[in-house]
Design a protein around this motif. Sequence first.
Motif, short mmCIF file in Angstrom:
data_model
loop_
_atom_site.label_atom_id
_atom_site.label_comp_id
_atom_site.label_asym_id
_atom_site.label_seq_id
_atom_site.Cartn_x
_atom_site.Cartn_y
_atom_site.Cartn_z
N VAL A 85 -1.41 -4.15 1.68
CA VAL A 85 -0.81 -4.34 3.01
C VAL A 85 0.15 -3.18 3.22
CG1 VAL A 85 0.53 -5.87 4.49
CG2 VAL A 85 -1.00 -6.84 2.75
N GLY A 86 -0.08 -2.42 4.29
CA GLY A 86 0.73 -1.23 4.55
C GLY A 86 1.81 -1.48 5.58
N ARG A 87 1.47 -1.19 6.84
CA ARG A 87 2.49 -1.19 7.90
C ARG A 87 3.26 -2.50 8.01
NH1 ARG A 87 -1.38 -0.47 12.36
NH2 ARG A 87 -2.59 -1.53 10.74
N ALA A 88 2.58 -3.63 7.84
CA ALA A 88 3.27 -4.92 8.02
C ALA A 88 4.44 -5.03 7.02
CB ALA A 88 2.29 -6.07 7.84
N ALA A 105 0.85 -1.20 0.00
CA ALA A 105 0.00 0.00 0.00
C ALA A 105 0.89 1.25 0.00
CB ALA A 105 -0.91 -0.01 1.23
N PRO A 106 0.37 2.36 -0.56
CA PRO A 106 1.17 3.58 -0.61
C PRO A 106 1.45 4.13 0.78
CG PRO A 106 -1.13 4.01 -1.21
CD PRO A 106 -0.97 2.53 -1.12
N MET A 107 2.73 4.39 1.07
CA MET A 107 3.07 4.95 2.39
C MET A 107 4.14 6.02 2.28
SD MET A 107 2.94 1.59 4.79
CE MET A 107 3.68 0.58 3.52
N THR A 108 3.77 7.24 2.60
CA THR A 108 4.69 8.38 2.62
C THR A 108 5.81 8.10 3.61
OG1 THR A 108 2.99 9.94 2.03
CG2 THR A 108 4.84 10.82 3.27
N ARG A 109 7.05 8.26 3.17
CA ARG A 109 8.17 7.97 4.03
C ARG A 109 9.02 9.20 4.33
NH1 ARG A 109 9.36 3.19 5.39
NH2 ARG A 109 9.56 4.47 7.23
N GLY A 114 -6.35 -2.48 5.04
CA GLY A 114 -6.74 -2.10 6.40
C GLY A 114 -6.52 -3.18 7.43
N GLY A 115 -5.35 -3.17 8.05
CA GLY A 115 -5.08 -4.04 9.19
C GLY A 115 -4.73 -5.48 8.83
N VAL A 116 -4.41 -5.75 7.57
CA VAL A 116 -4.08 -7.13 7.19
C VAL A 116 -2.76 -7.53 7.89
CG1 VAL A 116 -3.47 -8.69 5.29
CG2 VAL A 116 -5.26 -6.95 4.97
#
Length: 385
Positions: free
Chosen positions: A353-356, A26-30, A312-314
């Motif tokens: 999947v974002g944060r994971a 997932a897109p995540m600004t770093r 979302g939260g996967v």
Amino acid sequence: MNPAIVPLFQPFALRSLALANRIVMAPMTRGFSPNGVPGEDVAAYYLRRADCGLIITEGVGVDHPAALGGSGVDGDNAPHMYGKAALEGWRRVVDAVHAAGGVIMPQLWHQGVMREMGTGPNPDVESVRPSGIWGPLDRTAMVSPAYLESVAQKPGRAMTDEEVVDVIEGFARSARWAMEVGFDGIAIHGAHGYMVDDFLWAGTNRRTDRWGGDHRGRTAFAAELVRAVRREIGAEPVINFRFSQWKQQDVRARLAETPQQLEEVLGPIADAGVDIFDGSQRYFDKPEFEGSPLNLAGWAKKLTGKASQTVGGVGLNSGVYDSRATGGSAATMENVEKVAARLERGEFDLVGVGRAIMHDPRWVRRVREGEDLLPFDESSRLVLT
Ligand SMILES: Cc1cc2nc3c(=O)[nH]c(=O)nc-3n(C[C@H](O)[C@H](O)[C@H](O)COP(=O)(O)O)c2cc1C
């Protein structure tokens, strides 16, 4: 392989896009691209995640002077998609991911009303807001009190027609340059209270001209923007469009109260040339409307007939804002199996999947091999590993 996760590892093909599996980073600004230019460290970061079926990059500022701001909304050192140095930087990123067999799209971004004046690459430039306002000030917002004071409460002026068209053209130019450096498609950030969403949402769009009105009228900007991008990139490349009910200005905001309203919003955007709708939720398993278990991506697919992507939260047991409050989140395999089962039933086609994945570049391999997943630590936002 654990049979419950097999659906995640099926290939996916659409127009010129061919993905080895259904997992999307997932897109995540770093914020690791000084002067808007992604360097070798950014290329290495995406390369390490090339076994995701698709990588959607962090939000990338489009060719418009007020696209990016600084601190208040995570925009510090955000990359952009214009100028020789940044485009060369992106070419290195794309080449690295392709050499490892990966597929990558940039997320084109304009901060709209969220941009903090006096910050970002063009601090002297005025921010642009569809109706001059940041949004209602009495809601549960996901911004700091200092930001609320400095950005939200300052009145602005409504954009002129010419200024609206300028932003659309900025997206179109950046999309063309992105395709020229080799990206595999274009993702558009139409969510979370930023520019495209500012036109979609009644809380930020009070216009009565061709860019405003009812649900359908407020889609004119997004639809025109998608048409402009499509014109620039041609018929083959895939356009992925992210949208959300929630806004940073109001976590409980809703673009659509009913499936019919959602159809009014997404229909014209679909007709303009979107291939995949990315329905951004904090928890993928939350039903969107009463009386049906379908989530936001499920409804987008059902109502438009286009492909869709959930998020979302996967792999984690708390959502993106809840884990901020507690410093992290435990890992869970259980909801990975649940999202795979829903994918198999055809509710949506891709799983974001974002944060994971930000925290653990080996996440896809761990899922495939049945290894224990790592808990998410919020401190991983601060490093590019
Ligand atoms: C550090 C961070 C930066 C993010 N930046 C963006 C962004 O640039 N564009 C966007 O659409 N979403 C952004 N998001 C939201 C994620 O794409 C994703 O929707 C959200 O984290 C929920 O997925 P998750 O629960 O798997 O993390 C960001 C999330 C995080 C944690």
